[in-house]
Design a protein around this motif. Structure first.
Motif, PDB file in Angstrom:
ATOM      1  N   ARG A 128     -14.457   9.355  -0.179  1.00  0.00           N
ATOM      2  CA  ARG A 128     -13.503   8.596  -1.534  1.00  0.00           C
ATOM      3  C   ARG A 128     -13.375   9.874  -2.060  1.00  0.00           C
ATOM      4  O   ARG A 128     -12.765   9.979  -3.459  1.00  0.00           O
ATOM      5  CB  ARG A 128     -14.808   7.642  -2.227  1.00  0.00           C
ATOM      6  CG  ARG A 128     -15.669   7.212  -1.240  1.00  0.00           C
ATOM      7  CD  ARG A 128     -15.386   6.142  -1.697  1.00  0.00           C
ATOM      8  NE  ARG A 128     -17.119   5.072  -0.990  1.00  0.00           N
ATOM      9  CZ  ARG A 128     -16.412   4.253  -0.518  1.00  0.00           C
ATOM     10  NH1 ARG A 128     -14.776   3.952  -0.420  1.00  0.00           N
ATOM     11  NH2 ARG A 128     -17.467   3.127  -0.045  1.00  0.00           N
ATOM     12  N   PRO A 129     -11.624   9.715  -2.408  1.00  0.00           N
ATOM     13  CA  PRO A 129     -10.531  11.086  -2.577  1.00  0.00           C
ATOM     14  C   PRO A 129      -9.779  10.241  -3.798  1.00  0.00           C
ATOM     15  O   PRO A 129     -10.022   8.626  -3.393  1.00  0.00           O
ATOM     16  CB  PRO A 129      -9.678  11.607  -1.879  1.00  0.00           C
ATOM     17  CG  PRO A 129      -9.290  10.600  -0.552  1.00  0.00           C
ATOM     18  CD  PRO A 129     -11.058   9.820  -0.373  1.00  0.00           C
ATOM     19  N   ASP A 130      -9.499  10.702  -4.660  1.00  0.00           N
ATOM     20  CA  ASP A 130      -8.197  10.222  -5.851  1.00  0.00           C
ATOM     21  C   ASP A 130      -6.883  10.026  -5.682  1.00  0.00           C
ATOM     22  O   ASP A 130      -6.204   9.274  -5.783  1.00  0.00           O
ATOM     23  CB  ASP A 130      -8.887  10.683  -6.720  1.00  0.00           C
ATOM     24  CG  ASP A 130     -10.005  10.656  -7.413  1.00  0.00           C
ATOM     25  OD1 ASP A 130     -11.261   9.197  -7.514  1.00  0.00           O
ATOM     26  OD2 ASP A 130     -10.989  11.944  -7.659  1.00  0.00           O
ATOM     27  N   VAL A 131      -6.493  10.800  -4.252  1.00  0.00           N
ATOM     28  CA  VAL A 131      -5.288  10.972  -3.927  1.00  0.00           C
ATOM     29  C   VAL A 131      -5.410  11.538  -2.596  1.00  0.00           C
ATOM     30  O   VAL A 131      -6.444  12.468  -2.135  1.00  0.00           O
ATOM     31  CB  VAL A 131      -3.821  11.856  -4.777  1.00  0.00           C
ATOM     32  CG1 VAL A 131      -3.123  11.692  -4.019  1.00  0.00           C
ATOM     33  CG2 VAL A 131      -4.215  11.351  -6.048  1.00  0.00           C
ATOM     34  N   ILE A 132      -3.908  11.319  -1.573  1.00  0.00           N
ATOM     35  CA  ILE A 132      -4.110  11.689  -0.633  1.00  0.00           C
ATOM     36  C   ILE A 132      -2.438  12.508  -0.606  1.00  0.00           C
ATOM     37  O   ILE A 132      -2.212  11.374  -0.197  1.00  0.00           O
ATOM     38  CB  ILE A 132      -4.602  10.563   1.038  1.00  0.00           C
ATOM     39  CG1 ILE A 132      -6.131  10.297   0.096  1.00  0.00           C
ATOM     40  CG2 ILE A 132      -4.067  11.230   2.132  1.00  0.00           C
ATOM     41  CD1 ILE A 132      -6.304   8.925   1.403  1.00  0.00           C
ATOM     42  N   PHE A 133      -2.237  13.751  -0.123  1.00  0.00           N
ATOM     43  CA  PHE A 133      -1.563  14.408   0.776  1.00  0.00           C
ATOM     44  C   PHE A 133      -1.051  14.320   2.152  1.00  0.00           C
ATOM     45  O   PHE A 133      -2.086  14.453   2.801  1.00  0.00           O
ATOM     46  CB  PHE A 133      -0.977  15.628  -0.162  1.00  0.00           C
ATOM     47  CG  PHE A 133      -1.183  15.290  -1.242  1.00  0.00           C
ATOM     48  CD1 PHE A 133       0.824  14.910  -2.005  1.00  0.00           C
ATOM     49  CD2 PHE A 133      -2.138  15.976  -2.178  1.00  0.00           C
ATOM     50  CE1 PHE A 133       1.004  15.507  -3.040  1.00  0.00           C
ATOM     51  CE2 PHE A 133      -1.579  16.136  -3.455  1.00  0.00           C
ATOM     52  CZ  PHE A 133      -0.619  15.513  -4.052  1.00  0.00           C
TER      53      PHE A 133
END
Length: 121
Positions: free
Chosen positions: A47-52
């Motif tokens: 459950r990351p807040d952002v994905i690169f």
């Protein structure tokens, strides 16, 4: 948006290291994946807040991964920022059509990564 955890996905260990270095000195928890399928799994479990996300990868490319993230109830709220050597106008338009917030071209300065995060706040 309060960012605490970031998922970075690239099939190149060098490019993963470059992203980690760009985020060095920040207080973000970094999670890594090596392809689109692994990114989908980790997006659901971590459950990351952002994905690169890289675009050109084996098994599942970044475009397909972004579409899957966008279409899944558990992950559709997570902003995706592509980090790729694909930097033509068509690539940027296609990235937006897949649901990405931005596309950062390789090679990049660390400030481009932190600026993209700042734009999400």
């Amino acid at each position: 948006m309060n960012i605490q955890k970031i998922l970075i996905c690239d099939d190149s260990q060098t490019d993963l290291a470059n992203l980690r270095n760009a985020l060095q000195g920040t207080n973000y928890l970094l999670v890594t994946a090596n392809n689109g399928k692994e990114a989908l799994e980790k997006a659901k479990s971590e459950r990351p807040d952002v994905i690169f996300l890289d675009i050109v990868m084996p098994d599942m490319d970044g475009y397909a991964a972004c579409r899957s993230l966008r279409d899944d109830e558990q992950t559709k709220h997570i902003p995706v920022i592509f980090v790729s050597s694909k930097n033509q106008k068509a690539d940027r338009i296609w990235a937006q059509m897949q649901g990405a917030k931005d596309l950062i071209a390789k090679p990049y300065e660390a400030s481009a990564i932190t600026a993209a995060l700042a734009a999400l706040h």
